[in-house]
Design an enzyme around this catalytic site. Structure first.
Site, short mmCIF file in Angstrom:
data_model
loop_
_atom_site.label_atom_id
_atom_site.label_comp_id
_atom_site.label_asym_id
_atom_site.label_seq_id
_atom_site.Cartn_x
_atom_site.Cartn_y
_atom_site.Cartn_z
N ARG A 247 0.83 -1.22 0.00
CA ARG A 247 0.00 0.00 0.00
C ARG A 247 0.86 1.26 0.00
O ARG A 247 0.55 2.25 -0.67
CB ARG A 247 -0.92 -0.02 1.22
CG ARG A 247 -1.92 1.13 1.27
CD ARG A 247 -2.95 0.90 2.36
NE ARG A 247 -3.89 2.01 2.42
CZ ARG A 247 -4.03 2.82 3.47
NH1 ARG A 247 -3.31 2.62 4.57
NH2 ARG A 247 -4.90 3.82 3.44
N ASN B 20 -3.60 9.12 3.75
CA ASN B 20 -2.32 8.50 4.09
C ASN B 20 -2.08 8.34 5.59
O ASN B 20 -1.04 7.81 5.99
CB ASN B 20 -1.17 9.30 3.48
CG ASN B 20 -1.11 9.18 1.98
OD1 ASN B 20 -1.64 8.23 1.40
ND2 ASN B 20 -0.46 10.13 1.33
N HIS C 191 0.55 4.17 -2.82
CA HIS C 191 0.24 5.56 -2.48
C HIS C 191 1.37 6.49 -2.90
O HIS C 191 1.13 7.67 -3.19
CB HIS C 191 -0.04 5.70 -0.98
CG HIS C 191 -1.43 5.30 -0.60
ND1 HIS C 191 -2.27 6.10 0.13
CD2 HIS C 191 -2.13 4.18 -0.88
CE1 HIS C 191 -3.43 5.49 0.30
NE2 HIS C 191 -3.37 4.31 -0.31
N HIS D 290 -5.85 -6.27 -2.24
CA HIS D 290 -6.75 -6.29 -1.09
C HIS D 290 -7.03 -7.70 -0.61
O HIS D 290 -7.87 -7.90 0.28
CB HIS D 290 -8.06 -5.56 -1.43
CG HIS D 290 -7.90 -4.09 -1.50
ND1 HIS D 290 -8.90 -3.24 -1.95
CD2 HIS D 290 -6.85 -3.28 -1.17
CE1 HIS D 290 -8.46 -1.99 -1.91
NE2 HIS D 290 -7.22 -1.99 -1.44
#
Length: 315
Positions: free
Chosen positions: A62, A93, A66, A192
């Site tokens: 992740r 974030n 990001h 996910h």
């Protein structure tokens, strides 16, 4: 080295506005001659972190995602700002984790090969190695040669896909604007299969009339786990929260997804691909590796340099 200052931010923005392009050339084995141990050091730190905390691979993947979706894969998500308004301080974030794993790898790499391996590359390798430890050895080549950005602002995070987006066409725009495809979106969403989410992110879906598409028994289970506490967390993939596998796509097909951006993959436009991936584990891992490499190639306009400290720009 210092915390990111407003002066540096303004200077970096001016460079961006001027359209200054970097001269990065990404290639596999980038550090073979300059820092042969680079990738093995990163893997060692990821493996040690995983041994201590089985949830860390999801966090590192992740973190890389990001980073790449905001001005390209330049390690800017790792920076700290003197005014507390860097990317990591933006609302999407605030729940990011794994910074300390990157710090430990960077410290070892600075001792072994001073000012050679960029924080952005460490982050890309760490994301790959997160898949490696979760699958028991699946590994793919990750090109290196990224430079570390010098611009990081909370206001720049609007390009991150929101978990509340249910419309597949609107969700896909976040990817196509980056030069990624609808298929990349479906495949990268497979990340996910790992990770958790706070109940406050999706609690609006738990009322009877809010989301008629969600499996009723699954909704009741989420209510039980959340217990009206927005700070409680639930697994994004209840089928195998610590397994990098195709269980996630089974959840999509059975309307048992926690967040709406995952439920968005069930319409006719994407469901055929979801079924393909759900039926073929090796197709998923191979497709995921290829999509991660494409995402890892995203560039920004910031010329960049190699940082000595991943949380600080070089002055």
């Amino acid at each position: 080295m210092a915390a990111l200052s407003l002066v540096a931010v303004v200077a970096g923005m001016l460079l961006q506005e001027a359209g200054v392009a970097d001269a990065q050339t990404l290639r596999a084995g980038y550090y073979d001659q300059t820092c042969r141990a680079a990738e093995s050091i990163v893997f060692d730190e990821v493996q040690k972190a995983w041994n201590a905390d089985r949830s860390i691979p999801a966090s590192l993947i992740r973190l890389h995602f990001h980073d790449c979706f905001v001005n390209g894969c330049d390690g800017s998500v790792l920076l700290e700002a003197s005014d507390g308004q860097a990317e990591k301080n933006a609302m999407p974030n605030l729940s990011l984790r794994g910074y300390e794993v990157i710090d430990r790898a960077k410290a070892r790499l600075e001792a072994a090969c001073k000012e050679t391996v960029s924080c952005a590359d460490i982050l890309a390798y760490a994301a790959r190695d997160s898949v490696r430890v979760m699958t028991g050895g699946y590994v793919y080549a990750v090109p290196g040669g990224r430079l570390d950005g010098t611009v990081s602002r909370a206001t720049m995070t609007g390009d991150l896909p929101p978990p509340t987006q249910r419309n597949v066409d609107q969700l896909a725009q976040y990817f196509t604007r980056k030069g990624l495809s609808l298929d990349d979106m479906v495949v990268l969403s497979g990340a996910h299969t790992l990770g958790v989410v706070h109940c406050g992110t999706f609690s609006y879906r738990l009322t009877n009339d809010a989301d008629k598409g969600m499996d009723a028994a699954f909704r009741n289970d989420l209510r039980r786990q959340c217990n009206n506490n927005p700070n409680n967390v639930v697994a994004l993939d209840a089928g195998s929260p610590y397994g990098f596998d195709i269980s996630y796509y089974g959840s999509v097909l059975s309307n048992r997804t926690v967040i709406e951006s995952d439920a968005a993959l069930n319409p006719p436009k994407t469901v055929a691909r979801v079924r393909q991936l759900q039926a073929n584990p090796s197709l998923f891992t191979d497709s995921f590796a290829a999509a991660m490499v494409r995402m890892g190639n995203l560039r920004g306009c910031n010329p960049g340099k190699v940082r000595v400290n991943c949380r600080r720009i070089r002055t």
